[in-house]
Design an enzyme around this catalytic site. Structure first.
Site, short mmCIF file in Angstrom:
data_model
loop_
_atom_site.label_atom_id
_atom_site.label_comp_id
_atom_site.label_asym_id
_atom_site.label_seq_id
_atom_site.Cartn_x
_atom_site.Cartn_y
_atom_site.Cartn_z
CB CYS A 52 28.55 0.97 47.85
SG CYS A 52 29.23 0.63 45.88
CG ASP A 59 25.97 4.44 48.83
OD1 ASP A 59 27.05 5.22 48.71
OD2 ASP A 59 25.64 3.32 48.24
#
Length: 154
Positions: A52, A59
């Site tokens: 992120c 992620d």
């Protein structure tokens, strides 16, 4: 192997280090010996990881890449290392997915390319990102990507 379509490959068959950035990642390609045939190639990366850009938290996504090759095939180890280089890359889901698609499309010049980025939830919301370069070439069987709408992925 010196006089083959594979002689220019640098990463396959030897020890390699995971690239630490997208700039270090080197995609490699080979001539398609079946360029006169329309067919689909599928790569599945169920454990894709990026960061992120705001929090630095990881992620995770399930990527499905389909392409109908023209003159070039992507060498799969170089693709694996390229995708792995995103582990240190901070970008939103949409940017990661489209960046992969565009780099592959520019590098390979396929007759057609599609990517599905099926991102696992963060903040309770899964994000699915889809891109393709144009209509599917006539006469090519392209199977469904088979990733169901989010109800827990695996």
């Amino acid at each position: 192997m010196t006089d083959s379509i594979y002689s220019n490959l640098k990463q396959l068959g030897g020890a390699t280090v995971m690239p630490q950035s997208l700039d270090e990642a080197e995609l490699e390609r080979v001539q398609n010996p079946q360029a006169d045939v329309l067919y689909n190639v599928r790569f599945t990366a169920p454990e894709f990881t990026s960061l992120c850009p705001m929090t630095g938290q990881p992620d995770f996504a399930h990527l499905m890449i389909d392409y109908v090759p023209g003159e070039w095939l992507v060498e799969s180890k170089s693709l694996k290392l390229f995708l792995g280089s995103f582990r240190n890359h901070g970008a939103f889901h949409e940017d990661c997915t489209i960046s992969i698609a565009r780099r592959l499309a520019d590098f390979l010049e396929p007759k057609w390319l599609r990517i599905g980025g099926y991102w696992y939830p963060r903040g309770g919301i899964p994000i699915d990102v889809h891109y393709q370069t144009g209509p599917i070439p006539e006469g090519v069987w392209i199977p469904d990507q088979g990733v169901p709408p989010y109800r827990g992925r695996g």
